[in-house]
Design a protein around this motif. Sequence first.
Motif, mmCIF file in Angstrom:
data_model
loop_
_atom_site.group_PDB
_atom_site.id
_atom_site.type_symbol
_atom_site.label_atom_id
_atom_site.label_comp_id
_atom_site.label_asym_id
_atom_site.label_seq_id
_atom_site.Cartn_x
_atom_site.Cartn_y
_atom_site.Cartn_z
ATOM 1 N N PRO A 132 -4.786 1.401 3.946
ATOM 2 C CA PRO A 132 -3.407 1.554 3.466
ATOM 3 C C PRO A 132 -2.518 0.441 4.036
ATOM 4 O O PRO A 132 -2.198 0.451 5.237
ATOM 5 C CB PRO A 132 -3.000 2.924 3.996
ATOM 6 N N ALA A 133 -2.150 -0.521 3.160
ATOM 7 C CA ALA A 133 -1.610 -1.802 3.621
ATOM 8 C C ALA A 133 -0.341 -1.669 4.470
ATOM 9 O O ALA A 133 -0.235 -2.295 5.531
ATOM 10 C CB ALA A 133 -1.352 -2.702 2.417
ATOM 11 N N ASN A 134 0.621 -0.853 4.019
ATOM 12 C CA ASN A 134 1.890 -0.787 4.768
ATOM 13 C C ASN A 134 1.663 -0.263 6.183
ATOM 14 O O ASN A 134 2.199 -0.799 7.154
ATOM 15 C CB ASN A 134 2.896 0.132 4.067
ATOM 16 N N ALA A 154 3.401 -6.513 4.322
ATOM 17 C CA ALA A 154 2.282 -5.960 3.538
ATOM 18 C C ALA A 154 2.536 -6.261 2.066
ATOM 19 O O ALA A 154 3.664 -6.569 1.658
ATOM 20 C CB ALA A 154 2.155 -4.453 3.770
ATOM 21 N N MET A 155 1.468 -6.176 1.296
ATOM 22 C CA MET A 155 1.525 -6.687 -0.082
ATOM 23 C C MET A 155 1.886 -5.630 -1.117
ATOM 24 O O MET A 155 1.147 -4.670 -1.316
ATOM 25 C CB MET A 155 0.177 -7.305 -0.445
ATOM 26 N N ASN A 186 5.948 2.211 -0.613
ATOM 27 C CA ASN A 186 4.553 2.111 -0.187
ATOM 28 C C ASN A 186 3.698 1.491 -1.297
ATOM 29 O O ASN A 186 3.948 1.754 -2.475
ATOM 30 C CB ASN A 186 4.040 3.532 0.113
ATOM 31 N N HIS A 187 2.685 0.735 -0.925
ATOM 32 C CA HIS A 187 1.681 0.306 -1.919
ATOM 33 C C HIS A 187 0.730 1.480 -2.132
ATOM 34 O O HIS A 187 -0.356 1.548 -1.574
ATOM 35 C CB HIS A 187 0.913 -0.926 -1.437
ATOM 36 N N THR A 262 11.922 -11.209 -5.197
ATOM 37 C CA THR A 262 10.569 -10.715 -5.329
ATOM 38 C C THR A 262 10.461 -9.407 -4.542
ATOM 39 O O THR A 262 11.463 -8.938 -3.998
ATOM 40 C CB THR A 262 9.560 -11.784 -4.859
ATOM 41 N N SER A 263 9.268 -8.804 -4.513
ATOM 42 C CA SER A 263 9.094 -7.574 -3.726
ATOM 43 C C SER A 263 8.102 -7.830 -2.608
ATOM 44 O O SER A 263 7.022 -8.375 -2.850
ATOM 45 C CB SER A 263 8.558 -6.445 -4.606
ATOM 46 N N MET A 264 8.496 -7.468 -1.391
ATOM 47 C CA MET A 264 7.623 -7.601 -0.221
ATOM 48 C C MET A 264 7.807 -6.369 0.649
ATOM 49 O O MET A 264 8.936 -5.901 0.822
ATOM 50 C CB MET A 264 8.043 -8.815 0.636
ATOM 51 N N ALA A 265 6.692 -5.867 1.195
ATOM 52 C CA ALA A 265 6.820 -4.780 2.167
ATOM 53 C C ALA A 265 7.057 -5.427 3.524
ATOM 54 O O ALA A 265 6.211 -6.176 4.019
ATOM 55 C CB ALA A 265 5.565 -3.920 2.164
ATOM 56 N N VAL A 266 8.242 -5.167 4.077
ATOM 57 C CA VAL A 266 8.666 -5.814 5.324
ATOM 58 C C VAL A 266 9.205 -4.774 6.306
ATOM 59 O O VAL A 266 9.456 -3.620 5.939
ATOM 60 C CB VAL A 266 9.753 -6.883 5.051
ATOM 61 N N TYR A 267 9.430 -5.223 7.504
ATOM 62 C CA TYR A 267 9.932 -4.403 8.593
ATOM 63 C C TYR A 267 11.339 -3.911 8.242
ATOM 64 O O TYR A 267 12.260 -4.712 8.090
ATOM 65 C CB TYR A 267 9.958 -5.267 9.852
ATOM 66 N N SER A 268 11.500 -2.607 8.106
ATOM 67 C CA SER A 268 12.808 -2.082 7.709
ATOM 68 C C SER A 268 13.806 -2.174 8.859
ATOM 69 O O SER A 268 13.523 -1.748 9.979
ATOM 70 C CB SER A 268 12.691 -0.618 7.264
#
Length: 326
Positions: A132-134, A154-155, A186-187, A262-268
């Motif tokens: 689970p990437a995130n 994360a992607m 979440n991905h 764009t969309s990126m999973a990043v540190y909130s």
Amino acid sequence: MKAPVRVAVTGAAGQISYSLLFRIASGEMLGKDQPVILQLLEITPALEALKGVAMELEDCAFPLLAGIVQTDDATVAFKDADYALLVGARPRGPGMERKDLLEANAAIFSAQGKALNDVASRNVKVLVVGNPANTNALIAQRNAPDLDPRNFTAMTRLDHNRALSQLAAKTGTTVNDITHMTIWGNHSSTQYPDLHQAKVSGEAAMGKVEQEWYENDFIPTVQQRGAAIIKARGASSAASAANAAIDHMRDWALGSKEGDWTSMAVYSDGSYGIQEGLIYSFPCVCKNGDWEIVQGVEINDFSREKMKATEQELAEERDAVAHLLP
Ligand code: NAX
């Protein structure tokens, strides 16, 4: 010619890497003027297969490929790495519960986070692809206290690209006509593909599609696309995942498209009320080798509820591995 940079890739003998490595080495990720040294990590039983991949990389005679390291030791793979693409992960085995999967991966990503902390460049840009990437990204980040938490991402770019194509097909346009797509969260199947800001040829996407299609076709299609690929192909997305990893890293390193995001999973950082410290997908722009969460996006009740649901899932994943976090 520029000096070579070091690009670490884990799971380097796997499916995604078989598409990814050749494109990194040909300059599609960091530019046609940027030589790279590939530092490839695999588990010991896959080292022989990795050797075959390295032989094929050599046989391409890529002008930008300045070296290949093959190893089963994370501290060798991540040594002075400027970029790290963490693709290798433990797949779900028969009878494995979600919690078992999280824990098995927690062990891998704790060790890799520690190794990055110890030996990587202080500016290393980390992209986690392995699922689970995130949460894997969160675990690696928490095990790397000496690195800036913003270095861990994360992607969700594959979800973003899937959403672009679905909207283009629906509106009879091409992906070139579409801007301001957003994947929140979440991905996983709780991700929220949001069309409220998206534009088709400069006009509001929501004015061009029916609410019914948006809720009952578009959102589930994007959320379930990974499963649909597995059903059709008998294997999970590989070339499209590699392509998304290239897009994510290229934008982060060289900048995202002007006038778009764009969309990126990043540190909130708490933006949009999302719990601080979760690795959550936001609309982001990249400039000068850094990313920034786009602020001021209007959130309606429909969106808020979906953003909360995927946040809730990420909080539960984090809590399930909390006993393993430092
Ligand atoms: P493969 O099983 O083909 O390859 C994974 C490779 O990782 C294997 O060669 C394995 O030996 C290696 N590996 C396992 N543990 C390792 C460790 N501790 N250190 C180094 N290498 C290790 O899987 P592939 O199809 O390449 O997918 C890789 C991961 O990407 C999976 O976790 C998959 O779920 C995930 N995906 C993520 C996506 C995303 O959008 N974030 C989409 C595609 C993909 O499903």
